[in-house]
Design an enzyme around this catalytic site. Structure first.
Site, PDB file in Angstrom:
ATOM      1  N   ASN A 111       0.698  -1.391   0.464  1.00 49.75           N
ATOM      2  CA  ASN A 111      -0.156   0.154   0.036  1.00 49.75           C
ATOM      3  C   ASN A 111       0.701   1.495  -0.009  1.00 49.75           C
ATOM      4  O   ASN A 111       1.766   1.751   0.349  1.00 49.75           O
ATOM      5  CB  ASN A 111      -0.976  -0.031   1.508  1.00 49.75           C
ATOM      6  CG  ASN A 111      -1.282   1.188   1.350  1.00 49.75           C
ATOM      7  OD1 ASN A 111      -2.245   1.652   0.287  1.00 49.75           O
ATOM      8  ND2 ASN A 111      -2.162   1.596   2.536  1.00 49.75           N
ATOM      9  N   SER A 140       5.351   7.134   1.986  1.00 45.15           N
ATOM     10  CA  SER A 140       5.384   5.915   3.182  1.00 45.15           C
ATOM     11  C   SER A 140       4.259   4.455   1.907  1.00 45.15           C
ATOM     12  O   SER A 140       3.950   4.293   1.702  1.00 45.15           O
ATOM     13  CB  SER A 140       5.459   5.220   3.926  1.00 45.15           C
ATOM     14  OG  SER A 140       5.801   5.997   4.631  1.00 45.15           O
ATOM     15  N   ASP A 149      -2.231   1.208   7.668  1.00 39.06           N
ATOM     16  CA  ASP A 149      -0.556   1.296   7.857  1.00 39.06           C
ATOM     17  C   ASP A 149       0.033   1.257   9.151  1.00 39.06           C
ATOM     18  O   ASP A 149       0.768   2.266   9.397  1.00 39.06           O
ATOM     19  CB  ASP A 149      -1.564   3.139   8.126  1.00 39.06           C
ATOM     20  CG  ASP A 149      -2.622   3.435   7.059  1.00 39.06           C
ATOM     21  OD1 ASP A 149      -3.116   3.133   6.499  1.00 39.06           O
ATOM     22  OD2 ASP A 149      -3.621   4.190   7.734  1.00 39.06           O
TER      23      ASP A 149
END
Ligand code: GAR
Length: 217
Positions: A111, A140, A149
Site C-alpha cells: 500500500n 510510505s 497503516d
C-alpha cells in the site's frame, strides 16, 4: 528477457494517479511484469478509465452491493485467487480489509500512504502535518498487515514542508513523490529484491533495519 512473468493486480477506489504512474513506468521498462487487472470497489472511479485506455482489463466489485464487509472481502479474495497475481498493489484503495483477507495475501499486498509512517496513520495526513508544524513530510510504501497503516515500511520519499503552503499544495507535492516512489518499489519487487519475512522487510535477502529513503528535494 529471462525473468519469469510477474503478474500485478492494482486495487483502486478513485482517481488512479498512482495507477497511471505505475502503468507509465512499466510501459517504459524492460520488464516482464504486467498489470493483469485493475479492480475498483467504486464503479465510477476514474482510474478504471485510465486502465481501459492502457488496454488493461478491469473489474468492479462494488462494496455497496455487499451487506457485510466479510462478504465483500470474500468476493475480492475469490477474484484475486482466480487471477493469482504475484503482487497486489493498493493504490488509493479506500477500504479497510479484514484481518482474514490480509492474512490470506500476506507478503503480496502493498500500500502507499501519504505520510512518513509510523507518523500519521489514517486520514487527513497533510492537514495534521501542517497543524503539528512538522518540517518533514512524505509518503510510505508498506506491506499490508491487519493493523491499518502499520505494516513494515519498504521505502519512503520525503520533502521539506514550506511555511507558506496549505494542505492542498502539500498533498499535490506529496503525490508527485508517490508517483516516483511506487514505481521504484514495484521495480524492486518485480525483480525479486524485496520480500517480507517474519514482519521484517528483506532487501536483497538482508533484513532492512529501516525504510529505504528516496530524497527528492
Ligand atoms: C494517494 O495519495 C494515496 O497516498 C492515498 O490516496 C491517494 C490516491 O490517489 N492513500 C491513502 O490515503 C491510503 N491510506 P490516486 O487515486 O490518484 O492514486
Amino acid at each position: 528477457m529471462n525473468q519469469p512473468a510477474v503478474d500485478i493486480v492494482v486495487l483502486i477506489s478513485g482517481n488512479g494517479s498512482n495507477l497511471q504512474a505505475i502503468i507509465d513506468h512499466l510501459d517504459q521498462s524492460d520488464t516482464s511484469a504486467r498489470i493483469v487487472r485493475v479492480i475498483s470497489n467504486r464503479p465510477n472511479a476514474y482510474g478504471l478509465q485510465r486502465a481501459q485506455a492502457a488496454g488493461i482489463a478491469t473489474d468492479v466489485i462494488d462494496h455497496q452491493a455487499y451487506a457485510e464487509r466479510a462478504a465483500f472481502d470474500q468476493a475480492l479474495a475469490d477474484r484475486l485467487e482466480a487471477l493469482n497475481p504475484t503482487i497486489i498493489v493498493l493504490a488509493g484503495f479506500m477500504r479497510i480489509l479484514s484481518a482474514a483477507f490480509v492474512e490470506r495475501f500476506r507478503g503480496q499486498l502493498i500500500n502507499i500512504h501519504p505520510s512518513l509512517l509510523p507518523a500519521y496513520r489514517g486520514r487527513d495526513t497533510h492537514a495534521r502535518v501542517l497543524a503539528a508544524g512538522d518540517q518533514q513530510h512524505g509518503c510510505s510504501v508498506h506491506y499490508v498487515t491487519p493493523d491499518l497503516d502499520a505494516g513494515p515500511v519498504i521505502a519512503q520519499a520525503m520533502l521539506t514542508v514550506q511555511p507558506s503552503e496549505d494542505a492542498e499544495q502539500l498533498a499535490n507535492r506529496v503525490q508527485a513523490l508517490e508517483h516516483q516512489l511506487y514505481p521504484a518499489v514495484i521495480s524492486w519487487m518485480t525483480a525479486g529484491r524485496v520480500a517480507l519475512h517474519d514482519d521484517q522487510v528483506l532487501f536483497d535477502r538482508v533484513v532492512q533495519p529501516s525504510p529505504r529513503r528516496l530524497s527528492m528535494d
